[in-house]
Motif scaffolding. Sequence first.
Motif, PDB file in Angstrom:
ATOM      1  N   CYS A 110       0.834  -1.243   0.016  1.00  0.00           N
ATOM      2  CA  CYS A 110       0.160  -0.032  -0.019  1.00  0.00           C
ATOM      3  C   CYS A 110       0.955   1.240   0.091  1.00  0.00           C
ATOM      4  O   CYS A 110       1.828   1.339   0.619  1.00  0.00           O
ATOM      5  CB  CYS A 110      -1.058   0.037   1.265  1.00  0.00           C
ATOM      6  SG  CYS A 110      -2.111   1.663   1.192  1.00  0.00           S
ATOM      7  N   LEU A 111       0.465   2.153  -1.068  1.00  0.00           N
ATOM      8  CA  LEU A 111       1.328   3.304  -1.042  1.00  0.00           C
ATOM      9  C   LEU A 111       1.023   4.349   0.142  1.00  0.00           C
ATOM     10  O   LEU A 111       2.083   5.150   0.524  1.00  0.00           O
ATOM     11  CB  LEU A 111       0.804   4.334  -2.155  1.00  0.00           C
ATOM     12  CG  LEU A 111       1.034   3.530  -3.538  1.00  0.00           C
ATOM     13  CD1 LEU A 111       0.533   4.348  -4.613  1.00  0.00           C
ATOM     14  CD2 LEU A 111       2.649   3.319  -3.650  1.00  0.00           C
ATOM     15  N   GLU A 112       0.005   4.251   1.306  1.00  0.00           N
ATOM     16  CA  GLU A 112      -0.236   5.094   2.341  1.00  0.00           C
ATOM     17  C   GLU A 112       0.370   4.372   3.525  1.00  0.00           C
ATOM     18  O   GLU A 112       1.170   5.045   4.185  1.00  0.00           O
ATOM     19  CB  GLU A 112      -1.698   5.179   2.531  1.00  0.00           C
ATOM     20  CG  GLU A 112      -2.469   5.595   1.137  1.00  0.00           C
ATOM     21  CD  GLU A 112      -2.005   7.232   1.100  1.00  0.00           C
ATOM     22  OE1 GLU A 112      -1.710   7.860   2.023  1.00  0.00           O
ATOM     23  OE2 GLU A 112      -2.112   7.724  -0.053  1.00  0.00           O
ATOM     24  N   CYS A 113      -0.025   3.132   3.833  1.00  0.00           N
ATOM     25  CA  CYS A 113       0.302   2.497   4.940  1.00  0.00           C
ATOM     26  C   CYS A 113       1.656   1.608   4.978  1.00  0.00           C
ATOM     27  O   CYS A 113       2.074   0.875   5.963  1.00  0.00           O
ATOM     28  CB  CYS A 113      -0.818   1.765   5.901  1.00  0.00           C
ATOM     29  SG  CYS A 113      -1.764   0.518   4.675  1.00  0.00           S
ATOM     30  N   ALA A 114       1.873   1.214   3.745  1.00  0.00           N
ATOM     31  CA  ALA A 114       3.248   0.052   3.578  1.00  0.00           C
ATOM     32  C   ALA A 114       2.582  -1.277   3.850  1.00  0.00           C
ATOM     33  O   ALA A 114       3.411  -2.135   3.927  1.00  0.00           O
ATOM     34  CB  ALA A 114       4.236   0.482   4.159  1.00  0.00           C
ATOM     35  N   ASP A 115       1.302  -1.381   4.135  1.00  0.00           N
ATOM     36  CA  ASP A 115       0.962  -2.835   4.373  1.00  0.00           C
ATOM     37  C   ASP A 115       0.775  -3.539   2.936  1.00  0.00           C
ATOM     38  O   ASP A 115       0.364  -2.853   2.047  1.00  0.00           O
ATOM     39  CB  ASP A 115      -0.409  -2.978   5.201  1.00  0.00           C
ATOM     40  CG  ASP A 115      -0.013  -2.440   6.613  1.00  0.00           C
ATOM     41  OD1 ASP A 115       1.032  -2.400   6.888  1.00  0.00           O
ATOM     42  OD2 ASP A 115      -0.799  -2.164   7.287  1.00  0.00           O
ATOM     43  N   LYS A 116       0.724  -5.055   3.108  1.00  0.00           N
ATOM     44  CA  LYS A 116       0.716  -5.631   1.790  1.00  0.00           C
ATOM     45  C   LYS A 116      -0.664  -6.263   1.703  1.00  0.00           C
ATOM     46  O   LYS A 116      -1.252  -6.526   2.663  1.00  0.00           O
ATOM     47  CB  LYS A 116       1.740  -6.660   1.960  1.00  0.00           C
ATOM     48  CG  LYS A 116       3.331  -6.511   1.729  1.00  0.00           C
ATOM     49  CD  LYS A 116       4.000  -7.685   1.363  1.00  0.00           C
ATOM     50  CE  LYS A 116       5.684  -7.316   1.312  1.00  0.00           C
ATOM     51  NZ  LYS A 116       6.478  -8.372   1.181  1.00  0.00           N
ATOM     52  N   PHE A 117      -1.238  -6.086   0.512  1.00  0.00           N
ATOM     53  CA  PHE A 117      -2.632  -6.627   0.330  1.00  0.00           C
ATOM     54  C   PHE A 117      -2.882  -7.281  -0.857  1.00  0.00           C
ATOM     55  O   PHE A 117      -1.855  -7.142  -1.912  1.00  0.00           O
ATOM     56  CB  PHE A 117      -3.658  -5.594   0.415  1.00  0.00           C
ATOM     57  CG  PHE A 117      -3.631  -4.511  -0.382  1.00  0.00           C
ATOM     58  CD1 PHE A 117      -4.358  -4.338  -1.610  1.00  0.00           C
ATOM     59  CD2 PHE A 117      -2.403  -3.400  -0.376  1.00  0.00           C
ATOM     60  CE1 PHE A 117      -4.151  -3.426  -2.488  1.00  0.00           C
ATOM     61  CE2 PHE A 117      -2.240  -2.429  -1.270  1.00  0.00           C
ATOM     62  CZ  PHE A 117      -3.163  -2.392  -2.457  1.00  0.00           C
ATOM     63  N   SER A 118      -3.794  -8.286  -1.069  1.00  0.00           N
ATOM     64  CA  SER A 118      -4.002  -8.959  -2.373  1.00  0.00           C
ATOM     65  C   SER A 118      -4.780  -8.276  -3.449  1.00  0.00           C
ATOM     66  O   SER A 118      -4.784  -8.341  -4.527  1.00  0.00           O
ATOM     67  CB  SER A 118      -4.502 -10.189  -2.069  1.00  0.00           C
ATOM     68  OG  SER A 118      -5.873 -10.187  -1.221  1.00  0.00           O
ATOM     69  N   GLY A 119      -5.911  -7.409  -2.791  1.00  0.00           N
ATOM     70  CA  GLY A 119      -6.883  -6.579  -3.732  1.00  0.00           C
ATOM     71  C   GLY A 119      -7.421  -5.656  -3.097  1.00  0.00           C
ATOM     72  O   GLY A 119      -7.850  -5.826  -1.740  1.00  0.00           O
TER      73      GLY A 119
END
Length: 270
Positions: A110-119
């Motif tokens: 994620c560009l905001e929180c830097a967490d990884k997500f799939s969709g």
Amino acid sequence: MDTTTTEQSEKKETKLTAAQISRIERNRVKAQNLRKGKLVSNPYSLNKTDLDVPGSSVFKVQSTRFVDSGGGFLIEAPLTASQAGPSDKQATSKLYEEPPVTFPITYTECLECADKFSGSYLLDNFDHAVCDKCRDPEEKHALITKTEAKAEYLLKDCDFDRREPVLKFISKKNARYTKWGEMKLYLLLQVQKRALEVWGSEEEVIKQQEERDEKRVVTKVKRYNKQMKQLRMDVRSSLYTKKLKPMHQHEFGPEVYNEEEDTYSHSCVS
């Protein structure tokens, strides 16, 4: 009373003739044949043991048996473990030898929180790597229609559809005008970025907007003056004096006599 009735029935049974007994036997055999015929003609009445009867209309294809219904179609009858042959067992075992196909899951940061997500909503619809938790649909990640984007950021259709990369959009029904076509909604961040690519800088975009606003004001003033002039002509036509060009004043030279026609004439020298 019971003994007398049984004796009478026994006497009646003994009174049957040979012809009657033979007719009864023929009817019994005929009924049995009809019953057997109905069981054979109805494929759904066959049980598992009937499928193994030799001479029955059974066709085997790999590990599946098909029963001829007699009505133009076949009924599938799968083989049991005891009925399947070595070739059938080998064919069924091949189905489970290969492991199931698994698709790898790709994760995006994620560009905001830097967490990884799939969709997420923005990633699936606009290829913008922001998760659903960080999405701000009111301000930062707001949507804008194509008409508003063209008017506010001075973009053309080719800037949306032909310039690479092509801007993605979602279609939505027009809530105000239901009979109109669907609206195209774009991500405001991507529209602003495309405007900077077209005009070079934010100052140039503001300058072009001001020039367009000035031209729009001048056009409105000219249209207003033209309409007011036409209105004065219609309402007060008697007081309206149209500006005319001054008429030409002739300056004649000396007269000339024509002997053949016996006439005099003079012409304007100016």
